[in-house]
Design an enzyme around this catalytic site. Structure first.
Site, PDB file in Angstrom:
ATOM      1  N   GLY A  46     -14.656 -22.596 -36.880  1.00 20.24           N
ATOM      2  CA  GLY A  46     -13.713 -23.145 -37.838  1.00 20.24           C
ATOM      3  C   GLY A  46     -12.338 -23.270 -37.213  1.00 20.24           C
ATOM      4  O   GLY A  46     -12.037 -22.599 -36.218  1.00 20.24           O
ATOM      5  N   GLN A  51      -3.341 -23.957 -36.296  1.00 21.41           N
ATOM      6  CA  GLN A  51      -3.702 -23.371 -35.009  1.00 21.41           C
ATOM      7  C   GLN A  51      -3.438 -24.304 -33.838  1.00 21.41           C
ATOM      8  O   GLN A  51      -3.393 -23.859 -32.693  1.00 21.41           O
ATOM      9  CB  GLN A  51      -5.181 -22.946 -35.020  1.00 21.41           C
ATOM     10  CG  GLN A  51      -5.463 -21.801 -35.970  1.00 21.41           C
ATOM     11  CD  GLN A  51      -6.936 -21.483 -35.993  1.00 21.41           C
ATOM     12  OE1 GLN A  51      -7.694 -22.074 -36.739  1.00 21.41           O
ATOM     13  NE2 GLN A  51      -7.365 -20.559 -35.150  1.00 21.41           N
ATOM     14  N   CYS A  91     -11.462 -15.166 -34.388  1.00 20.98           N
ATOM     15  CA  CYS A  91     -10.574 -16.304 -34.598  1.00 20.98           C
ATOM     16  C   CYS A  91     -10.162 -16.867 -33.240  1.00 20.98           C
ATOM     17  O   CYS A  91      -9.868 -16.098 -32.324  1.00 20.98           O
ATOM     18  CB  CYS A  91      -9.335 -15.830 -35.356  1.00 20.98           C
ATOM     19  SG  CYS A  91      -8.133 -17.127 -35.661  1.00 20.98           S
ATOM     20  N   LEU A  92     -10.135 -18.187 -33.105  1.00 22.79           N
ATOM     21  CA  LEU A  92      -9.737 -18.802 -31.835  1.00 22.79           C
ATOM     22  C   LEU A  92      -8.292 -18.462 -31.483  1.00 22.79           C
ATOM     23  O   LEU A  92      -7.917 -18.518 -30.314  1.00 22.79           O
ATOM     24  CB  LEU A  92      -9.919 -20.324 -31.901  1.00 22.79           C
ATOM     25  CG  LEU A  92     -11.374 -20.811 -31.964  1.00 22.79           C
ATOM     26  CD1 LEU A  92     -11.417 -22.323 -32.096  1.00 22.79           C
ATOM     27  CD2 LEU A  92     -12.161 -20.358 -30.747  1.00 22.79           C
ATOM     28  N   HIS A 133     -11.206 -17.738 -44.564  1.00 22.88           N
ATOM     29  CA  HIS A 133     -10.486 -17.476 -43.308  1.00 22.88           C
ATOM     30  C   HIS A 133      -9.588 -18.676 -42.950  1.00 22.88           C
ATOM     31  O   HIS A 133      -8.410 -18.499 -42.610  1.00 22.88           O
ATOM     32  CB  HIS A 133     -11.525 -17.213 -42.210  1.00 22.88           C
ATOM     33  CG  HIS A 133     -10.957 -16.997 -40.834  1.00 22.88           C
ATOM     34  ND1 HIS A 133     -11.116 -15.824 -40.137  1.00 22.88           N
ATOM     35  CD2 HIS A 133     -10.252 -17.830 -40.025  1.00 22.88           C
ATOM     36  CE1 HIS A 133     -10.514 -15.945 -38.954  1.00 22.88           C
ATOM     37  NE2 HIS A 133      -9.973 -17.147 -38.857  1.00 22.88           N
ATOM     38  N   GLU A 134     -10.129 -19.888 -43.064  1.00 25.13           N
ATOM     39  CA  GLU A 134      -9.367 -21.084 -42.670  1.00 25.13           C
ATOM     40  C   GLU A 134      -8.259 -21.417 -43.678  1.00 25.13           C
ATOM     41  O   GLU A 134      -7.172 -21.829 -43.279  1.00 25.13           O
ATOM     42  CB  GLU A 134     -10.295 -22.291 -42.471  1.00 25.13           C
ATOM     43  CG  GLU A 134     -11.380 -22.134 -41.412  1.00 25.13           C
ATOM     44  CD  GLU A 134     -10.893 -21.595 -40.083  1.00 25.13           C
ATOM     45  OE1 GLU A 134      -9.739 -21.838 -39.704  1.00 25.13           O
ATOM     46  OE2 GLU A 134     -11.691 -20.904 -39.418  1.00 25.13           O
ATOM     47  N   HIS A 137      -5.251 -19.388 -42.979  1.00 24.61           N
ATOM     48  CA  HIS A 137      -4.422 -19.920 -41.885  1.00 24.61           C
ATOM     49  C   HIS A 137      -3.350 -20.867 -42.431  1.00 24.61           C
ATOM     50  O   HIS A 137      -2.210 -20.867 -41.964  1.00 24.61           O
ATOM     51  CB  HIS A 137      -5.283 -20.718 -40.892  1.00 24.61           C
ATOM     52  CG  HIS A 137      -5.896 -19.890 -39.804  1.00 24.61           C
ATOM     53  ND1 HIS A 137      -5.143 -19.163 -38.912  1.00 24.61           N
ATOM     54  CD2 HIS A 137      -7.184 -19.695 -39.449  1.00 24.61           C
ATOM     55  CE1 HIS A 137      -5.958 -18.551 -38.056  1.00 24.61           C
ATOM     56  NE2 HIS A 137      -7.198 -18.856 -38.362  1.00 24.61           N
TER      57      HIS A 137
HETATM   58 NI    NI Z   1      -8.978 -18.295 -37.386  1.00 24.16          NI
END
Ligand code: NI
Length: 167
Positions: A46, A51, A91-92, A133-134, A137
């Site tokens: 995701g 990000q 998470c990236l 989660h997204e 962000h």
């Molecule tokens: Ni993330």
């Protein structure tokens, strides 16, 4: 399609809130394509626009094994939540770190598609976690915010060390 650079914690820009998309045009459609490209490139499931340093309310995900189930949401809003579940998240923007987080087990999300048409999706399991989660962000929130301050400080130290090593 372009792979864009991902911001890493503790970059303060990850704390910016994303603004609602007011017009769905080619710029937004290109953004979505680039987000998928970036997410696949970094082997994520995701990604939120924040990000990649774009503060618009857009998220993408694909949690299929063969990367064939693209889901994207423009201006996503979680309109219902049910139950609780704890799952391990990563998470990236917080590379190499994973931790269990408690979230709603089921969610209903409302969003717009690429034509500006509203839709709703009810999700459970891993997809429900990913949506929460997204969307977090987009509000400048990271999964490590759910951990104790001590653990969060530990993650920060670990990532700073990792960054020094890769520079
Ligand atoms: Ni993330």
């Amino acid at each position: 399609m372009t792979v864009r650079a991902i911001l890493h914690f503790p970059d303060p820009r990850l704390r910016n809130k994303a603004l609602p998309v007011t017009e769905i045009n080619d710029e937004i459609r290109t953004l979505i394509d680039d987000m998928f490209e970036t997410m696949y490139h970094d082997r994520g499931v995701g990604l939120a626009a924040n990000q990649i340093n774009v503060f618009k309310r857009v998220i993408v995900m694909d949690h299929s094994e063969d990367r064939s189930e693209q889901l994207y949401f423009i201006n996503p809003e979680i309109i219902a939540k049910e139950g609780l579940v704890t799952m391990e998240e990563g998470c990236l923007s917080v590379p190499t770190y994973y931790a269990p987080v408690q979230r709603a087990a089921k969610v209903t999300v409302r969003a717009l598609d690429k034509q500006g048409k509203p839709f709703e999706l009810a999700a459970d399991g891993y997809l429900a976690i990913c949506i929460q989660h997204e969307t977090d962000h987009l509000d400048g929130k990271l999964f490590i915010d759910y951990l104790s301050p001590l653990k969060r400080a530990m993650v920060q130290k670990k990532l700073e060390k990792l960054r020094r090593r890769t520079l």
